[in-house]
Design a protein around this motif. Structure first.
Motif, PDB file in Angstrom:
ATOM      1  N   VAL A   1     -85.844  79.152 -55.281  1.00  0.00           N
ATOM      2  CA  VAL A   1     -86.738  79.115 -56.440  1.00  0.00           C
ATOM      3  C   VAL A   1     -88.117  79.640 -56.048  1.00  0.00           C
ATOM      4  O   VAL A   1     -88.749  80.388 -56.806  1.00  0.00           O
ATOM      5  N   GLY A   2     -88.589  79.279 -54.864  1.00  0.00           N
ATOM      6  CA  GLY A   2     -89.893  79.764 -54.405  1.00  0.00           C
ATOM      7  C   GLY A   2     -89.918  81.274 -54.229  1.00  0.00           C
ATOM      8  O   GLY A   2     -90.863  81.941 -54.649  1.00  0.00           O
TER       9      GLY A   2
ATOM     10  N   LEU B   1     -87.887  83.462 -55.651  1.00  0.00           N
ATOM     11  CA  LEU B   1     -87.727  84.072 -56.976  1.00  0.00           C
ATOM     12  C   LEU B   1     -89.041  84.033 -57.751  1.00  0.00           C
ATOM     13  O   LEU B   1     -89.427  85.030 -58.396  1.00  0.00           O
ATOM     14  N   THR B   2     -89.759  82.919 -57.676  1.00  0.00           N
ATOM     15  CA  THR B   2     -91.049  82.812 -58.351  1.00  0.00           C
ATOM     16  C   THR B   2     -92.050  83.810 -57.765  1.00  0.00           C
ATOM     17  O   THR B   2     -92.781  84.479 -58.518  1.00  0.00           O
ATOM     18  N   ALA B   3     -92.078  83.923 -56.447  1.00  0.00           N
ATOM     19  CA  ALA B   3     -92.995  84.886 -55.821  1.00  0.00           C
ATOM     20  C   ALA B   3     -92.675  86.312 -56.252  1.00  0.00           C
ATOM     21  O   ALA B   3     -93.586  87.098 -56.560  1.00  0.00           O
TER      22      ALA B   3
ATOM     23  N   GLU C   1     -91.175  87.275 -59.029  1.00  0.00           N
ATOM     24  CA  GLU C   1     -91.531  87.433 -60.449  1.00  0.00           C
ATOM     25  C   GLU C   1     -93.042  87.606 -60.628  1.00  0.00           C
ATOM     26  O   GLU C   1     -93.489  88.423 -61.429  1.00  0.00           O
ATOM     27  N   VAL C   2     -93.824  86.832 -59.866  1.00  0.00           N
ATOM     28  CA  VAL C   2     -95.281  86.948 -59.965  1.00  0.00           C
ATOM     29  C   VAL C   2     -95.745  88.309 -59.466  1.00  0.00           C
ATOM     30  O   VAL C   2     -96.594  88.963 -60.079  1.00  0.00           O
TER      31      VAL C   2
ATOM     32  N   PRO D   1     -89.211  91.303 -67.035  1.00  0.00           N
ATOM     33  CA  PRO D   1     -89.087  90.446 -65.852  1.00  0.00           C
ATOM     34  C   PRO D   1     -87.961  90.911 -64.937  1.00  0.00           C
ATOM     35  O   PRO D   1     -87.009  91.566 -65.376  1.00  0.00           O
TER      36      PRO D   1
ATOM     37  N   VAL E   1     -85.596  86.420 -64.140  1.00  0.00           N
ATOM     38  CA  VAL E   1     -85.757  85.304 -65.067  1.00  0.00           C
ATOM     39  C   VAL E   1     -86.456  85.801 -66.335  1.00  0.00           C
ATOM     40  O   VAL E   1     -87.508  86.424 -66.259  1.00  0.00           O
TER      41      VAL E   1
ATOM     42  N   TRP F   1     -88.876  85.223 -68.414  1.00  0.00           N
ATOM     43  CA  TRP F   1     -90.048  84.383 -68.617  1.00  0.00           C
ATOM     44  C   TRP F   1     -90.640  84.480 -70.022  1.00  0.00           C
ATOM     45  O   TRP F   1     -90.996  83.442 -70.599  1.00  0.00           O
TER      46      TRP F   1
ATOM     47  N   TRP G   1     -88.630  82.328 -72.394  1.00  0.00           N
ATOM     48  CA  TRP G   1     -88.810  80.902 -72.087  1.00  0.00           C
ATOM     49  C   TRP G   1     -90.191  80.422 -72.536  1.00  0.00           C
ATOM     50  O   TRP G   1     -90.339  79.331 -73.058  1.00  0.00           O
ATOM     51  N   GLN G   2     -91.199  81.280 -72.343  1.00  0.00           N
ATOM     52  CA  GLN G   2     -92.554  80.908 -72.735  1.00  0.00           C
ATOM     53  C   GLN G   2     -92.639  80.721 -74.238  1.00  0.00           C
ATOM     54  O   GLN G   2     -93.264  79.778 -74.725  1.00  0.00           O
TER      55      GLN G   2
END
Length: 177
Positions: free
Chosen positions: A19-20, A22-24, A26-27, A38, A41, A43, A46-47
Motif C-alpha cells: 500500500v505504501g 502504491l501510494t508513493a 500514485e502521488v 491514475p 487506483v 482516486w 473514490w474522491q
C-alpha cells in the motif's frame, strides 16, 4: 497460536509495504502529470464517492466498527500467542529467571524414563500443570506411585517459583519383559 502470528505478521507487513509503494507511485504520477489518469487506483472516482460522506454516515460507522473488531482480534491473537515461560526463583531481586515448558517436560521426562519399570513415557508441561503418561509391563498402580514420587522429587529439586500440579497416568503395554 504462535504459528498464526508468524504467518500473519509478514503478510500484514507485506500488505502495508505494498500500500505504501502504491501510494508513493500514485502521488508521483499525480505530481508529474496532474492531468493524466491514475496509475492503478481510481482516486478521482473514490474522491467523488467519499465527498458526500460525513462522520455520522452509516458506511463510515460500519467501517469504523469493522476496523475496531479486526484490531481487537489481532490484539487477542497476540495476547493468546505469548510465550508461557515457567518462572524460577530469583537468585537476586534484580534478576528474573525463566525456563521453557519444553525444558521442564524434558527434565521430568528424563527422570520418569530412568525408572526401570517404565518402558515408554511422554510428558507435557506448562507453568500450571505437568502431565505424565507412562507405559509399563508391570502392574500400573505400583508403577504409578513410584513414577509420581520421582516426578515430585524432580520438581522438588528444581527452583520453581510456583509448583505446578502433577497428573500421572500409567498404562500397561503389551510386550515381553
Amino acid at each position: 497460536m504462535r504459528v498464526v502470528l508468524r504467518l500473519l505478521s509478514p503478510l500484514l507487513g507485506l500488505l502495508v509495504a505494498a500500500v505504501g509503494v502504491l501510494t508513493a507511485l500514485e502521488v508521483i504520477v499525480a505530481w508529474v502529470a496532474p492531468s493524466s489518469s491514475p496509475l492503478v487506483v481510481p482516486w478521482p472516482t473514490w474522491q467523488a464517492a467519499l465527498a458526500g460522506l460525513t462522520w455520522s454516515s452509516a458506511a463510515v460507522r460500519g467501517v469504523a466498527i469493522g476496523v475496531g473488531v479486526v484490531g481487537l482480534l489481532v490484539l487477542l491473537v497476540g495476547l493468546v500467542a505469548r510465550r508461557h515461560d515457567v518462572t524460577l526463583t530469583e537468585p537476586v531481586p534484580e534478576v528474573t529467571v525463566t525456563t521453557s515448558p519444553r525444558s521442564l517436560a524434558r527434565a521430568v521426562g528424563h527422570e520418569v524414563r530412568s525408572h526401570s519399570d517404565v518402558v515408554s513415557a511422554s510428558v507435557v508441561a506448562s507453568p500450571k500443570k505437568v502431565v505424565v503418561r507412562a507405559g509399563t509391563l508391570d502392574t500400573p498402580e505400583e508403577v504409578r506411585t513410584a513414577v509420581r514420587e520421582r516426578v515430585d522429587e524432580a520438581l522438588g529439586r528444581l527452583p520453581l517459583a510456583r509448583r505446578p500440579r502433577v497428573s500421572v497416568t500409567v498404562a500397561a503395554t503389551k510386550g515381553v519383559k
